[in-house]
Each structure stands twice: as C-alpha cells, then as structure tokens.
Motif scaffolding. Structure first.
Motif, PDB file in Angstrom:
ATOM      1  N   TYR A  31       2.403   4.803  -4.195  1.00 38.86           N
ATOM      2  CA  TYR A  31       1.288   5.617  -4.667  1.00 38.86           C
ATOM      3  C   TYR A  31       0.348   5.926  -3.512  1.00 38.86           C
ATOM      4  CZ  TYR A  31      -1.341   1.200  -4.824  1.00 38.86           C
ATOM      5  OH  TYR A  31      -1.937   0.010  -4.498  1.00 38.86           O
ATOM      6  N   GLU A  32      -0.540   6.884  -3.755  1.00 41.14           N
ATOM      7  CA  GLU A  32      -1.519   7.275  -2.757  1.00 41.14           C
ATOM      8  C   GLU A  32      -2.915   6.968  -3.289  1.00 41.14           C
ATOM      9  OE1 GLU A  32      -2.265  11.159   0.048  1.00 41.14           O
ATOM     10  OE2 GLU A  32      -0.310  10.873  -0.890  1.00 41.14           O
ATOM     11  N   LYS A  33      -3.755   6.416  -2.408  1.00 40.13           N
ATOM     12  CA  LYS A  33      -5.130   6.084  -2.779  1.00 40.13           C
ATOM     13  C   LYS A  33      -5.994   6.197  -1.532  1.00 40.13           C
ATOM     14  CE  LYS A  33      -7.858   2.230  -4.563  1.00 40.13           C
ATOM     15  NZ  LYS A  33      -7.813   0.830  -4.973  1.00 40.13           N
ATOM     16  N   ASN A  34      -7.120   6.886  -1.648  1.00 44.58           N
ATOM     17  CA  ASN A  34      -8.045   7.071  -0.528  1.00 44.58           C
ATOM     18  C   ASN A  34      -7.336   7.572   0.735  1.00 44.58           C
ATOM     19  OD1 ASN A  34     -10.185   6.163  -2.139  1.00 44.58           O
ATOM     20  ND2 ASN A  34      -9.834   4.047  -1.549  1.00 44.58           N
ATOM     21  N   ASN A  35      -6.436   8.528   0.553  1.00 43.84           N
ATOM     22  CA  ASN A  35      -5.711   9.178   1.638  1.00 43.84           C
ATOM     23  C   ASN A  35      -4.743   8.250   2.394  1.00 43.84           C
ATOM     24  OD1 ASN A  35      -5.172  11.706   2.686  1.00 43.84           O
ATOM     25  ND2 ASN A  35      -6.476  11.369   4.470  1.00 43.84           N
ATOM     26  N   HIS A  36      -4.390   7.122   1.793  1.00 45.50           N
ATOM     27  CA  HIS A  36      -3.401   6.218   2.372  1.00 45.50           C
ATOM     28  C   HIS A  36      -2.252   6.063   1.383  1.00 45.50           C
ATOM     29  CE1 HIS A  36      -6.181   5.219   5.515  1.00 45.50           C
ATOM     30  NE2 HIS A  36      -7.047   4.714   4.666  1.00 45.50           N
ATOM     31  N   MET A  37      -1.038   5.872   1.892  1.00 49.72           N
ATOM     32  CA  MET A  37       0.107   5.638   1.026  1.00 49.72           C
ATOM     33  C   MET A  37       0.336   4.131   0.916  1.00 49.72           C
ATOM     34  SD  MET A  37       3.983   7.209   1.249  1.00 49.72           S
ATOM     35  CE  MET A  37       3.394   8.880   1.366  1.00 49.72           C
ATOM     36  N   TYR A  38       0.690   3.674  -0.277  1.00 52.38           N
ATOM     37  CA  TYR A  38       0.956   2.261  -0.536  1.00 52.38           C
ATOM     38  C   TYR A  38       2.365   2.103  -1.073  1.00 52.38           C
ATOM     39  CZ  TYR A  38      -4.050   1.355  -0.125  1.00 52.38           C
ATOM     40  OH  TYR A  38      -5.336   1.258   0.339  1.00 52.38           O
ATOM     41  N   ILE A  39       3.023   1.030  -0.625  1.00 53.47           N
ATOM     42  CA  ILE A  39       4.340   0.649  -1.126  1.00 53.47           C
ATOM     43  C   ILE A  39       4.207  -0.798  -1.601  1.00 53.47           C
ATOM     44  CG2 ILE A  39       6.768   0.256  -0.548  1.00 53.47           C
ATOM     45  CD1 ILE A  39       6.313   2.290   1.803  1.00 53.47           C
ATOM     46  N   VAL A  40       4.584  -1.065  -2.852  1.00 57.20           N
ATOM     47  CA  VAL A  40       4.453  -2.406  -3.433  1.00 57.20           C
ATOM     48  C   VAL A  40       5.798  -2.822  -4.011  1.00 57.20           C
ATOM     49  CG1 VAL A  40       3.227  -3.828  -5.119  1.00 57.20           C
ATOM     50  CG2 VAL A  40       2.038  -1.910  -4.035  1.00 57.20           C
ATOM     51  N   TYR A  41       6.226  -4.050  -3.658  1.00 57.59           N
ATOM     52  CA  TYR A  41       7.485  -4.557  -4.219  1.00 57.59           C
ATOM     53  C   TYR A  41       7.432  -6.072  -4.318  1.00 57.59           C
ATOM     54  CZ  TYR A  41       8.764  -5.425   0.678  1.00 57.59           C
ATOM     55  OH  TYR A  41       8.776  -5.846   1.982  1.00 57.59           O
ATOM     56  N   GLU A  42       8.293  -6.596  -5.194  1.00 61.51           N
ATOM     57  CA  GLU A  42       8.396  -8.043  -5.400  1.00 61.51           C
ATOM     58  C   GLU A  42       9.489  -8.595  -4.491  1.00 61.51           C
ATOM     59  OE1 GLU A  42       6.364  -9.726  -7.606  1.00 61.51           O
ATOM     60  OE2 GLU A  42       5.397  -7.793  -7.969  1.00 61.51           O
ATOM     61  N   GLU A  43       9.197  -9.721  -3.855  1.00 65.55           N
ATOM     62  CA  GLU A  43      10.200 -10.401  -3.039  1.00 65.55           C
ATOM     63  C   GLU A  43      11.166 -11.141  -3.971  1.00 65.55           C
ATOM     64  OE1 GLU A  43      10.526 -10.185   0.186  1.00 65.55           O
ATOM     65  OE2 GLU A  43       8.617  -9.325   0.792  1.00 65.55           O
ATOM     66  N   THR A  44      12.348 -11.474  -3.473  1.00 67.45           N
ATOM     67  CA  THR A  44      13.334 -12.207  -4.265  1.00 67.45           C
ATOM     68  C   THR A  44      13.779 -13.430  -3.474  1.00 67.45           C
ATOM     69  OG1 THR A  44      15.278 -11.118  -3.358  1.00 67.45           O
ATOM     70  CG2 THR A  44      14.189 -10.018  -5.215  1.00 67.45           C
ATOM     71  N   GLU A  45      14.657 -14.210  -4.051  1.00 67.17           N
ATOM     72  CA  GLU A  45      15.149 -15.401  -3.346  1.00 67.17           C
ATOM     73  C   GLU A  45      15.933 -15.013  -2.092  1.00 67.17           C
ATOM     74  OE1 GLU A  45      18.665 -17.529  -5.166  1.00 67.17           O
ATOM     75  OE2 GLU A  45      17.926 -16.437  -6.911  1.00 67.17           O
ATOM     76  N   ILE A  46      16.451 -13.787  -2.021  1.00 71.51           N
ATOM     77  CA  ILE A  46      17.174 -13.313  -0.840  1.00 71.51           C
ATOM     78  C   ILE A  46      16.270 -13.362   0.387  1.00 71.51           C
ATOM     79  CG2 ILE A  46      18.219 -11.269   0.254  1.00 71.51           C
ATOM     80  CD1 ILE A  46      19.232 -10.500  -2.561  1.00 71.51           C
ATOM     81  N   SER A  47      15.004 -12.991   0.209  1.00 74.14           N
ATOM     82  CA  SER A  47      14.064 -12.973   1.337  1.00 74.14           C
ATOM     83  C   SER A  47      13.459 -14.346   1.601  1.00 74.14           C
ATOM     84  CB  SER A  47      12.946 -11.954   1.080  1.00 74.14           C
ATOM     85  OG  SER A  47      12.145 -12.375  -0.009  1.00 74.14           O
ATOM     86  N   LEU A 104       6.230   1.289  16.492  1.00 72.29           N
ATOM     87  CA  LEU A 104       5.934   1.618  15.101  1.00 72.29           C
ATOM     88  C   LEU A 104       6.267   3.086  14.884  1.00 72.29           C
ATOM     89  CD1 LEU A 104       4.733   1.028  12.283  1.00 72.29           C
ATOM     90  CD2 LEU A 104       2.507   1.659  13.215  1.00 72.29           C
ATOM     91  N   LYS A 105       7.234   3.342  13.984  1.00 75.47           N
ATOM     92  CA  LYS A 105       7.614   4.718  13.639  1.00 75.47           C
ATOM     93  C   LYS A 105       7.469   4.878  12.132  1.00 75.47           C
ATOM     94  CE  LYS A 105      10.964   5.140  17.378  1.00 75.47           C
ATOM     95  NZ  LYS A 105      12.377   5.272  17.704  1.00 75.47           N
ATOM     96  N   VAL A 106       6.625   5.809  11.726  1.00 72.63           N
ATOM     97  CA  VAL A 106       6.411   6.088  10.304  1.00 72.63           C
ATOM     98  C   VAL A 106       6.918   7.491  10.025  1.00 72.63           C
ATOM     99  CG1 VAL A 106       4.710   6.325   8.461  1.00 72.63           C
ATOM    100  CG2 VAL A 106       4.387   4.569  10.225  1.00 72.63           C
ATOM    101  N   ASN A 107       7.891   7.588   9.135  1.00 72.45           N
ATOM    102  CA  ASN A 107       8.451   8.882   8.752  1.00 72.45           C
ATOM    103  C   ASN A 107       8.539   8.931   7.231  1.00 72.45           C
ATOM    104  OD1 ASN A 107       9.692  11.338   8.685  1.00 72.45           O
ATOM    105  ND2 ASN A 107      11.662  10.629   9.467  1.00 72.45           N
ATOM    106  N   LEU A 108       7.370   9.072   6.595  1.00 72.34           N
ATOM    107  CA  LEU A 108       7.285   9.132   5.137  1.00 72.34           C
ATOM    108  C   LEU A 108       6.710  10.475   4.716  1.00 72.34           C
ATOM    109  CD1 LEU A 108       5.795   5.615   4.334  1.00 72.34           C
ATOM    110  CD2 LEU A 108       8.093   6.394   3.798  1.00 72.34           C
ATOM    111  N   SER A 109       7.325  11.066   3.715  1.00 72.05           N
ATOM    112  CA  SER A 109       6.852  12.338   3.197  1.00 72.05           C
ATOM    113  C   SER A 109       5.805  12.096   2.106  1.00 72.05           C
ATOM    114  CB  SER A 109       8.022  13.126   2.617  1.00 72.05           C
ATOM    115  OG  SER A 109       7.551  14.201   1.850  1.00 72.05           O
ATOM    116  N   ARG A 110       4.660  12.710   2.245  1.00 73.65           N
ATOM    117  CA  ARG A 110       3.626  12.598   1.203  1.00 73.65           C
ATOM    118  C   ARG A 110       4.038  13.393  -0.047  1.00 73.65           C
ATOM    119  NH1 ARG A 110      -1.107  10.210   2.309  1.00 73.65           N
ATOM    120  NH2 ARG A 110      -1.645   9.817   4.465  1.00 73.65           N
ATOM    121  N   GLN A 111       4.864  14.432   0.129  1.00 72.62           N
ATOM    122  CA  GLN A 111       5.268  15.260  -1.009  1.00 72.62           C
ATOM    123  C   GLN A 111       6.172  14.494  -1.968  1.00 72.62           C
ATOM    124  OE1 GLN A 111       5.241  16.590   2.209  1.00 72.62           O
ATOM    125  NE2 GLN A 111       3.315  17.624   1.743  1.00 72.62           N
TER     126      GLN A 111
END
Length: 140
Positions: A31-47, A104-111
């Motif tokens: 999602y996007e909030k205050n002009n920043h993109m956020y990615i949220v996920y749950e870790e699993t036992e694999i990690s 650091l390379k960020v290649n994420l599309s806001r669209q």
C-alpha cells in the motif's frame, strides 16, 4: 491496499565464506501512505522467524527501512554507502547491530505496485558475528 505475492531471497555469508540462503514466497500486502510505498508480510519457519511481521518502507529510490516485530525485533535502514546502528532485540537480550549498505536498487512501479528491490549490505552484531548479505524482494 493490494494483496500481492512476495518472494524474498536472502543470502548470508560469514567471514569463513560459509553461505546460508533462505527463500520465502508468501502472500503480503502493498500500500501507499504519505507518498511512501509499504510492503508487509508474515515470516514463516522457513526464515527462522515464524510469528514475526516484516514491514518494508520504501522512501523513493534511495532509502528502504525494514522493521520486524514478534520474537526478535529489529529495525534496519538501507541507504547506499551509509552506515546505520540499531538494537537487535532477542529472547537472549539486546545486541547492537551495525548495517552498512553497499548497493540498493529499487525498481517498483507505483501504478501496479509490482517490481523488485535488491540490497547488498554488511552486518555486525555486537562484535559477535559479521556477515555479508544480499536480499532480493520481488513483489508479484
């Protein structure tokens, strides 16, 4: 807020040259909030961090912050060529964690909120361990 598949590929190499690679594919939210993109996920036992939630805050192409909560709390800030110090909170106590980002390379599309983040960084935890790390996060 969009649901997306998140693929995380992390490689950790210690000073002896021994590599440890973890690959995790899981459903997450973008999602996007205050002009920043956020990615949220749950870790699993694999990690090795089952029950933890990871939040990535993408601040343009030059800065990514990562926060983990649950079990072992940590915050890392990745900015190419910069050094960041924080506390790594574990059930065994708190440790100083130093992070230096070399790439650091960020290649994420806001669209369509898809793309990839690539990070190469070094970590030193309280002088106990030192590793070179690569992290690739793909949002599909």
């Amino acid at each position: 807020m969009e649901k997306r598949m998140i693929k995380v590929l992390g490689t950790q190499t210690d000073l002896k040259g021994e590599k440890n690679t973890i690959e995790l594919t899981t459903e997450g939210k973008v999602y996007e909030k205050n002009n920043h993109m956020y990615i949220v996920y749950e870790e699993t036992e694999i990690s090795g961090m089952e029950g933890a939630t990871t939040t990535l805050k993408i601040e343009g192409d030059h800065k990514v912050s990562m926060k983990r909560y649950g079990g072992m709390d940590s915050q890392l800030v990745f900015e190419e060529g910069k050094h960041f110090t924080s506390q790594y909170k574990t059930m065994f106590g708190n440790f100083r964690m130093d992070v230096k980002t070399s790439t650091l390379k960020v290649n994420l599309s806001r669209q369509n909120q898809k793309g990839k983040i690539e990070i190469v960084y070094d970590v030193v935890i309280s002088g106990l361990t030192e590793t070179k790390n690569t992290l690739e996060i793909s949002v599909m």
